[in-house]
Design an enzyme around this catalytic site. Sequence first.
Site, PDB file in Angstrom:
ATOM      1  N   THR A 210       0.610  -1.477  -0.244  1.00  9.97           N
ATOM      2  CA  THR A 210       0.016  -0.104  -0.297  1.00  9.97           C
ATOM      3  C   THR A 210       0.973   1.378   0.104  1.00  9.97           C
ATOM      4  O   THR A 210       1.904   0.695   0.254  1.00  9.97           O
ATOM      5  CB  THR A 210      -0.625  -0.223   1.374  1.00  9.97           C
ATOM      6  OG1 THR A 210      -0.247   0.418   2.767  1.00  9.97           O
ATOM      7  CG2 THR A 210      -1.380  -0.646   1.776  1.00  9.97           C
ATOM      8  N   HIS A 211       0.392   2.549  -0.911  1.00 10.05           N
ATOM      9  CA  HIS A 211       1.324   3.434  -0.816  1.00 10.05           C
ATOM     10  C   HIS A 211       2.826   2.654  -1.459  1.00 10.05           C
ATOM     11  O   HIS A 211       4.001   3.961  -1.658  1.00 10.05           O
ATOM     12  CB  HIS A 211       2.245   3.830   0.085  1.00 10.05           C
ATOM     13  CG  HIS A 211       0.171   4.429   1.308  1.00 10.05           C
ATOM     14  ND1 HIS A 211       0.188   5.661   1.593  1.00 10.05           N
ATOM     15  CD2 HIS A 211       0.103   3.949   1.639  1.00 10.05           C
ATOM     16  CE1 HIS A 211      -1.077   4.866   2.072  1.00 10.05           C
ATOM     17  NE2 HIS A 211      -1.001   3.848   2.925  1.00 10.05           N
TER      18      HIS A 211
ATOM     19  N   SER B 148      18.894  -0.979 -26.020  1.00 11.67           N
ATOM     20  CA  SER B 148      19.313   1.150 -26.242  1.00 11.67           C
ATOM     21  C   SER B 148      20.360   1.177 -26.928  1.00 11.67           C
ATOM     22  O   SER B 148      20.853   0.221 -27.154  1.00 11.67           O
ATOM     23  CB  SER B 148      19.505   1.686 -24.627  1.00 11.67           C
ATOM     24  OG  SER B 148      20.616   2.515 -25.019  1.00 11.67           O
TER      25      SER B 148
ATOM     26  N   LYS C 281      20.984  -2.310 -21.848  1.00 14.68           N
ATOM     27  CA  LYS C 281      19.133  -2.211 -21.571  1.00 14.68           C
ATOM     28  C   LYS C 281      17.771  -2.691 -21.836  1.00 14.68           C
ATOM     29  O   LYS C 281      18.943  -4.046 -22.736  1.00 14.68           O
ATOM     30  CB  LYS C 281      18.899  -0.849 -23.016  1.00 14.68           C
ATOM     31  CG  LYS C 281      19.852   0.431 -21.326  1.00 14.68           C
ATOM     32  CD  LYS C 281      18.536   0.470 -20.130  1.00 14.68           C
ATOM     33  CE  LYS C 281      17.989   2.232 -20.603  1.00 14.68           C
ATOM     34  NZ  LYS C 281      17.188   2.028 -19.137  1.00 14.68           N
TER      35      LYS C 281
ATOM     36  N   GLU D 139       5.341   0.100 -21.441  1.00 15.39           N
ATOM     37  CA  GLU D 139       5.170   2.042 -21.469  1.00 15.39           C
ATOM     38  C   GLU D 139       4.160   2.272 -22.504  1.00 15.39           C
ATOM     39  O   GLU D 139       3.448   2.844 -22.319  1.00 15.39           O
ATOM     40  CB  GLU D 139       6.723   2.203 -21.583  1.00 15.39           C
ATOM     41  CG  GLU D 139       7.606   2.134 -20.287  1.00 15.39           C
ATOM     42  CD  GLU D 139       8.587   2.962 -20.627  1.00 15.39           C
ATOM     43  OE1 GLU D 139       9.445   3.455 -19.776  1.00 15.39           O
ATOM     44  OE2 GLU D 139       9.947   1.972 -21.909  1.00 15.39           O
TER      45      GLU D 139
ATOM     46  N   TYR E 275     -29.760  15.396 -36.555  1.00 17.84           N
ATOM     47  CA  TYR E 275     -28.446  15.121 -37.345  1.00 17.84           C
ATOM     48  C   TYR E 275     -27.188  16.469 -37.445  1.00 17.84           C
ATOM     49  O   TYR E 275     -28.657  17.953 -37.645  1.00 17.84           O
ATOM     50  CB  TYR E 275     -28.512  14.590 -38.088  1.00 17.84           C
ATOM     51  CG  TYR E 275     -27.004  14.320 -38.828  1.00 17.84           C
ATOM     52  CD1 TYR E 275     -26.253  13.084 -38.779  1.00 17.84           C
ATOM     53  CD2 TYR E 275     -26.513  14.950 -40.086  1.00 17.84           C
ATOM     54  CE1 TYR E 275     -24.637  13.228 -39.364  1.00 17.84           C
ATOM     55  CE2 TYR E 275     -25.360  14.652 -41.008  1.00 17.84           C
ATOM     56  CZ  TYR E 275     -24.603  13.633 -40.211  1.00 17.84           C
ATOM     57  OH  TYR E 275     -23.321  13.950 -40.234  1.00 17.84           O
TER      58      TYR E 275
HETATM   59  N1  ARG Z   1     -20.885  11.429 -43.911  1.00 17.72           N
HETATM   60  C1  ARG Z   1     -21.964  11.785 -42.380  1.00 17.72           C
HETATM   61  C2  ARG Z   1     -21.876  11.105 -40.961  1.00 17.72           C
HETATM   62  O1  ARG Z   1     -20.749  10.556 -41.023  1.00 17.72           O
HETATM   63  C3  ARG Z   1     -23.243  11.273 -43.015  1.00 17.72           C
HETATM   64  C4  ARG Z   1     -24.452  11.366 -42.998  1.00 17.72           C
HETATM   65  C5  ARG Z   1     -24.489  12.869 -43.875  1.00 17.72           C
HETATM   66  N2  ARG Z   1     -25.728  13.238 -43.480  1.00 17.72           N
HETATM   67  C6  ARG Z   1     -26.169  14.338 -43.838  1.00 17.72           C
HETATM   68  N3  ARG Z   1     -27.035  14.788 -43.638  1.00 17.72           N
HETATM   69  N4  ARG Z   1     -25.154  15.260 -44.114  1.00 17.72           N
HETATM   70  O2  ARG Z   1     -22.148  11.899 -40.827  1.00 17.72           O
END
Ligand code: ARG
Length: 457
Positions: free
Chosen positions: A152-153, A274, A280, A287, A314
């Site tokens: 711990t720690h 290295s 090394k 990492e 959208y």
């Molecule tokens: N290439 C667009 C995307 O990945 C597809 C949808 C495009 N729709 C639009 N209304 N322009 O989101």
Amino acid sequence: MWGGRFADGPSSVMREINASIPFDKKLWRQDIRASLAHVAMLAAQKIIEAEDATQIIRGLNQIAQEFEANGITENLDLEDIHMHVEARLTEILGPVAGRLHTARSRNDQVATDFKLWVRDALDMVDAALEELQKALLDRAEEHADTVMPGFTHLQSAQPVSLGHHLMAYFEMIRRDRSRFADARTRMNESPLGAAALAGTGFTIDRGNTAQMLGFDGPTRNSLDSVSDRDFALDYLMAATQCSLHLSRLAEEFVIWASQPFGFISLPDSYSTGSSIMPQKRNPDAAELVRGHSGRIAGAMQALVMTMKGLPLAYSKDMQDDKPPVFEAHDLLGLSIAAMTGMIAEVEFRPARMRELAESGFSTATDFADWLVREAKLPFREAHHVTGTVVALAEKQNCGLSELTLEQFQQIDARISEQVFDVLTVDASVASRSSYGGTAPIQVKAQITSARKVLGLE
Ligand code: ARG
């Protein structure tokens, strides 16, 4: 494809900022799969002629073969993968290709394609994590009786079983897998048929396309369907948490492989040398797993920031959803594979672990517990007596078990010969047999039940 309303074409910058094909070409399989389902449904619903559907299906299958064989030739004017498929379909079939986009928009199309892609990604991660769990189980079983210092720690605390330590990571991966499974269950609804945002007037059958695409059913709200990217965020958040676990394990490997610890020797296959220091042997893979977790968390943050504050439905910002998911997925896949390989091949050094477990008075708690149990001291008093004993051993530069009974009794006359039974690291580890404790008997029981959960016995 949308030029009817425009007198001028886009500027070259517009073309470049607008295009997603350089990255969304990864979605081509999903795009064709979703189109095949959509066109079959259109025909079944008599929205398009069966004859046209047959041609479109043939064309889509041909495109799949072409992409498989030759890859995709990117054309920034065609914006995205959806338009690349449709343009090629038009080259092959002529105007009939245009019937495919009936009762559909790129908005529901991209949501569907991306969901299908993320769903596959979830399945791939789950399978890879199972392999990591198996590797952990094998090594844990091999080392259930190997004693190492528990910390711990990062200070020596109490001795533990190396198998127990490895099984701690098994538990983390178990939770990771349940998060990915949970994400999969939640996301498995089809947005196809939500169209641009409001649904469609055509008599489509969304249940049918959902079923063909392996979804549990259609989504219930068209606006939500085209603006939801929770599934991508669920993936990224689960990936982030998983990568944190991998990073902690990687960090332990880096520490354990260092000369002052010397707990492990990393296999040649996961080490580098290295260019200047011939002696090394650097833990680069570990990492990089540690480093990649930062990038995965960054990808998650990128999509969080993209989605924050977007109005329904959208917006083009959402096109930026894909690069972080693709990047995180590649990094996570590599990280899991690298950790699985390192776990399977690492050489543990039990003698060195034991040596360090025996230093640092790691059985001091066992001594205090003995005073409580056998000599009936209240724990606080036992703690004090133990502190005095530790100070003496430190002064004498020896371990607790190397003190003589007389030395013990000078500190507290109630100490008897039996105390030596609890001062060794093996006795200490074996005594911690509470459920989930580090005693080898418990560790082995956990390994057995874990194997059952994985269906391995
Ligand atoms: N290439 C667009 C995307 O990945 C597809 C949808 C495009 N729709 C639009 N209304 N322009 O989101």
